[in-house]
Design an enzyme around this catalytic site. Structure first.
Site, PDB file in Angstrom:
ATOM      1  N   TYR A 273       0.858  -1.188   0.000  1.00  0.00           N
ATOM      2  CA  TYR A 273       0.000   0.000   0.000  1.00  0.00           C
ATOM      3  C   TYR A 273       0.887   1.228   0.000  1.00  0.00           C
ATOM      4  O   TYR A 273       1.842   1.293   0.785  1.00  0.00           O
ATOM      5  CB  TYR A 273      -0.897  -0.006   1.238  1.00  0.00           C
ATOM      6  CG  TYR A 273      -1.768   1.229   1.420  1.00  0.00           C
ATOM      7  CD1 TYR A 273      -1.568   2.083   2.510  1.00  0.00           C
ATOM      8  CD2 TYR A 273      -2.784   1.528   0.530  1.00  0.00           C
ATOM      9  CE1 TYR A 273      -2.363   3.203   2.692  1.00  0.00           C
ATOM     10  CE2 TYR A 273      -3.594   2.654   0.715  1.00  0.00           C
ATOM     11  CZ  TYR A 273      -3.375   3.480   1.796  1.00  0.00           C
ATOM     12  OH  TYR A 273      -4.158   4.602   1.984  1.00  0.00           O
TER      13      TYR A 273
ATOM     14  N   ASP B  84       9.331   2.597  -0.856  1.00  0.00           N
ATOM     15  CA  ASP B  84       8.326   3.246  -0.017  1.00  0.00           C
ATOM     16  C   ASP B  84       8.639   2.875   1.439  1.00  0.00           C
ATOM     17  O   ASP B  84       8.292   1.789   1.895  1.00  0.00           O
ATOM     18  CB  ASP B  84       6.903   2.800  -0.408  1.00  0.00           C
ATOM     19  CG  ASP B  84       5.868   3.480   0.467  1.00  0.00           C
ATOM     20  OD1 ASP B  84       4.670   3.450   0.101  1.00  0.00           O
ATOM     21  OD2 ASP B  84       6.232   4.022   1.524  1.00  0.00           O
TER      22      ASP B  84
ATOM     23  N   LYS C 246       5.383   9.151   8.570  1.00  0.00           N
ATOM     24  CA  LYS C 246       5.231   8.615   9.927  1.00  0.00           C
ATOM     25  C   LYS C 246       6.322   9.090  10.895  1.00  0.00           C
ATOM     26  O   LYS C 246       6.281  10.210  11.388  1.00  0.00           O
ATOM     27  CB  LYS C 246       5.116   7.086   9.859  1.00  0.00           C
ATOM     28  CG  LYS C 246       3.847   6.641   9.086  1.00  0.00           C
ATOM     29  CD  LYS C 246       3.744   5.145   8.990  1.00  0.00           C
ATOM     30  CE  LYS C 246       2.670   4.734   8.005  1.00  0.00           C
ATOM     31  NZ  LYS C 246       1.318   4.638   8.609  1.00  0.00           N
TER      32      LYS C 246
HETATM   33  P1  KE4 Z   1      -0.559   8.328   4.651  1.00  0.00           P
HETATM   34  O1  KE4 Z   1      -1.129   9.052   3.452  1.00  0.00           O
HETATM   35  O2  KE4 Z   1      -1.594   7.489   5.354  1.00  0.00           O
HETATM   36  O3  KE4 Z   1       0.228   9.243   5.586  1.00  0.00           O
HETATM   37  O4  KE4 Z   1       0.561   7.293   4.112  1.00  0.00           O
HETATM   38  C1  KE4 Z   1       0.201   6.350   3.144  1.00  0.00           C
HETATM   39  C2  KE4 Z   1       1.156   5.180   3.223  1.00  0.00           C
HETATM   40  C3  KE4 Z   1       2.146   5.070   2.256  1.00  0.00           C
HETATM   41  N1  KE4 Z   1       3.032   4.050   2.280  1.00  0.00           N
HETATM   42  C4  KE4 Z   1       2.989   3.110   3.259  1.00  0.00           C
HETATM   43  C5  KE4 Z   1       3.996   1.999   3.239  1.00  0.00           C
HETATM   44  C6  KE4 Z   1       2.010   3.187   4.288  1.00  0.00           C
HETATM   45  O5  KE4 Z   1       1.991   2.236   5.254  1.00  0.00           O
HETATM   46  C7  KE4 Z   1       1.075   4.237   4.278  1.00  0.00           C
HETATM   47  C8  KE4 Z   1      -0.016   4.365   5.323  1.00  0.00           C
HETATM   48  N2  KE4 Z   1      -0.115   3.283   6.240  1.00  0.00           N
HETATM   49  C9  KE4 Z   1      -1.424   3.037   6.821  1.00  0.00           C
HETATM   50  C10 KE4 Z   1      -1.316   1.825   7.747  1.00  0.00           C
HETATM   51  N3  KE4 Z   1      -1.154   0.635   7.016  1.00  0.00           N
HETATM   52  C11 KE4 Z   1      -1.922   4.239   7.566  1.00  0.00           C
HETATM   53  C12 KE4 Z   1      -3.115   3.942   8.438  1.00  0.00           C
HETATM   54  C13 KE4 Z   1      -4.383   4.410   7.784  1.00  0.00           C
HETATM   55  O6  KE4 Z   1      -4.547   4.216   6.560  1.00  0.00           O
HETATM   56  O7  KE4 Z   1      -5.212   4.942   8.532  1.00  0.00           O
END
Ligand code: KE4
Length: 434
Positions: A146, A241, A274
Site C-alpha cells: 500500500y 516506499d 510517519k
Molecule cells: P498516509 O497518506 O496514510 O500518511 O501514508 C500512506 C502510506 C504510504 N506508504 C505506506 C507503506 C504506508 O503504510 C502508508 C499508510 N499506512 C497506513 C497503515 N497501514 C496508515 C493507516 C491508515 O490508513 O489509517
C-alpha cells in the site's frame, strides 16, 4: 459488549452521524474485527486511555510515528516552543533545512528531499517525479503493498482495501491505472517477465521493502537483488516506499538492512512519512540531486503544498529524529521488540496455535499461520475470524494491536520490559481461549 465500551459507543454513534463510518480513516472503524472502536482521550508513553478511562498498552502508535511513545518530554517541548513562534507561514524556515539535513545524514542514497504532508502525497509525487524524469509511463507495484490512496497506486492495495477485499477502489477510471502493473511480491519470474515485456516503458518499480501493509512480509534478498539489477539494466527507478519502515526498522531505514546483505545496494528514490513527523502531518520523498532537481521550481515536474514543511510539524519530526539517533537507541528497541515476538511465539506454541512472527527494529508482525507468508495470497490464508477473537481478547484485557490482520505492530522506546512481559502473559491467556 463489555460495559466499558458505552462511552466509546456513544461517541461512535455521534461520529457515524457526521463522518462516514464514524472515522477519518477506514481501518480505524474496526470493520475487519467488529466491535466498537476505542476513542482515545489521551496518551502518554506506551499507553493510551479510552473514552471510559480504560488504559491500553499501545502497539499501533498511530500506525508507526510514535517510536518514542506518546508525549516524549523533549518532543513536546520542541512542539510547544515552535507553536509559540507561529503555526504556518507558507515561507521557508530554518528548521526545514535542519530536518532535511537530519534525513540526508542517515540515508546515503538521499542527497535532496522535498517535504510534504502525508505518505500518500509523498508516494504520489515520487511516481510523478519518476515518470517525469524518465519520460516513461508504466510503473510496477506489488499486490499487498500500500502506497497511500493516489489513483494510480490504489490498485490491489494491501492496507484497508485488503481488509475489504476489493481488488481496486471505486472511482478510479480504468485509464488511470492502465499503466500500473501489479505483480506478486517476492516473485522473481514475474518481475523478469514484466521487464522483458515493458522494460523500456517502465518509469519505476515502487515497493515496500518490508511490507507492513501485509502485516510483516520481507522482500527476499534474491528478489530485491534482482529488482535492483533489472531497474538498472532497463533505466527504471527503484522507489523504496519507507513511509512505515523509514527510521522505524533501523536508523538507516530498511535500505540499510538490504545494504548489509547486498553491499552497495541503494534505491533510486525513497518515500518517507510517519516517524519523520513524530506524529504530526509530515512526509517526504528524496533521492540523488540530479533526480530531485527535476522538481519545480527548478525542473518540469510540478509538486506543491500549502503546509509542506510546516514549522510545528518539522519541530516534532526533528526532535524525534534527534532522539532516535542517540547511540544504542535502535539496539535497545530491537531487543525489546524481539523479546515481545519471542514471547508471543512461545505462548502460541504452548497453546498449540499455528503462529509465525517476525520483527526488525521497532516493527513487528505475526500471522496465525504455521510459517511466515511470502506474498499476499499466502497472507490471505490467515484465519480472519480467529484473528478477530484474538484481537478482542487482547483489547478487553487492555492490549491494543492493529484491528486488521494485514497491519503491522509497533514497539516504542517507552514500552517497558514490564509492559512487554504483561503483554505476553495476557496473550498467553487469550491464545489458550482460542
Ligand atoms: P498516509 O497518506 O496514510 O500518511 O501514508 C500512506 C502510506 C504510504 N506508504 C505506506 C507503506 C504506508 O503504510 C502508508 C499508510 N499506512 C497506513 C497503515 N497501514 C496508515 C493507516 C491508515 O490508513 O489509517
Amino acid at each position: 459488549m463489555t460495559p466499558n465500551t458505552d462511552r466509546n459507543q456513544q461517541l461512535f454513534d455521534r461520529a457515524k452521524a457526521l463522518i462516514p463510518g464514524g472515522v477519518n480513516s477506514p481501518v480505524r472503524a474496526f470493520r475487519a474485527v467488529g466491535g466498537t472502536p476505542r476513542f482515545v482521550q489521551r496518551a502518554q508513553g506506551a499507553y493510551f486511555w479510552d473514552a471510559n478511562g480504560q488504559r491500553h498498552i499501545d502497539y499501533i502508535g498511530s500506525w508507526g510515528p510514535m517510536i518514542l511513545g506518546h508525549g516524549h518530554p523533549r518532543v513536546l517541548e520542541a512542539v510547544q516552543r515552535a507553536a509559540q513562534d507561529g503555526f504556518s507561514f507558507g515561507a521557508p524556515t530554518e528548521r526545514e533545512v535542519d530536518l532535511a539535513e537530519e534525513i540526508v545524514r542517515h540515508l546515503p542514497s538521499v542527497e535532496m528531499v522535498r517535504l510534504v504532508s502525508s505518505g500518500t502525497e509523498a508516494a504520489m509525487s515520487a511516481i510523478r517525479l519518476a515518470r517525469g524524469a524518465t519520460g516513461r509511463s508504466f510503473i510496477i507495484k506489488f499486490e499487498g503493498c500500500y502506497h497511500g490512496h493516489a489513483d494510480a497506486l490504489l490498485v490491489k492495495a494491501g492496507s484497508g482495501l485488503a481488509t475489504f477485499g476489493h481488488p481496486t477502489s471505486a472511482g478510479v477510471p480504468p485509464e488511470v491505472v492502465q499503466h500500473t502493473l501489479v505483480l506478486e511480491y517476492n516473485n522473481v519470474a514475474q518481475l523478469e517477465e514484466a521487464f522483458a515485456r515493458h522494460g523500456r516503458e517502465l518509469a519505476c518499480v515502487i515497493i515496500e521493502p518490508i511490507a507492513g501493509n501485509m502485516n510483516f512480509v520481507r522482500a527476499s534478498v534474491p528478489f530485491m537483488k534482482r529488482a535492483r539489477e533489472l531497474c538498472t539494466q532497463h533505466g527504471a527507478l527503484l522507489v523504496f516506499d519507507e513511509v512505515m519502515t523509514g527510521f522505524r526498522v533501523a536508523l538507516g531505514s530498511a535500505q540499510s538492512v538490504y545494504a548489509k546483505a547486498l553491499p552497495g545496494f541503494a534505491p533510486d528514490m525513497t518515500v518517507l512519512g510517519k516517524v519523520i513527523g513524530g506524529g504530526m502531518p509530515l512526509a517526504a520523498f528524496g533521492g540523488p540531486r540530479a533526480l530531485m532537481e527535476n522538481l519545480a521550481p527548478l525542473g518540469p515536474v510540478y509538486q506543491a503544498g500549502t503546509l509542506s514543511g510546516n514549522p510545528v510539524a518539522t519541530a516534532c519530526g526533528l526532535a524525534t529524529l534527534q532522539e532516535i539517533a542517540r547511540p544504542g537507541f535502535f539496539e535497545a528497541l530491537g531487543k525489546k521488540t524481539r523479546t515481545l515476538v519471542d514471547g508471543l511465539t512461545a505462548a502460541a506454541a504452548e497453546a498449540g496455535l499455528p503462529f509465525a512472527a517476525d520483527c526488525e527494529g521497532g516493527m513487528f508482525g505475526f500471522f496465525l499461520l504455521p510459517q511466515l507468508p511470502q506474498n499476499y495470497a499466502a497472507v490471505m490464508k490467515s484465519d480472519s475470524p480467529k484473528f478477530g477473537r484474538l484481537f478482542h481478547g487482547l483489547l478487553d484485557r487492555g492490549v491494543y494491536i492493529a484491528p486488521a490482520l494485514y497491519e503491522a505492530g509497533f514497539v516504542s522506546s517507552a514500552h517497558s520490559d514490564a509492559d512487554i512481559a504483561e503483554t505476553v502473559s495476557i496473550a498467553r491467556d487469550v491464545f489458550r481461549s482460542l
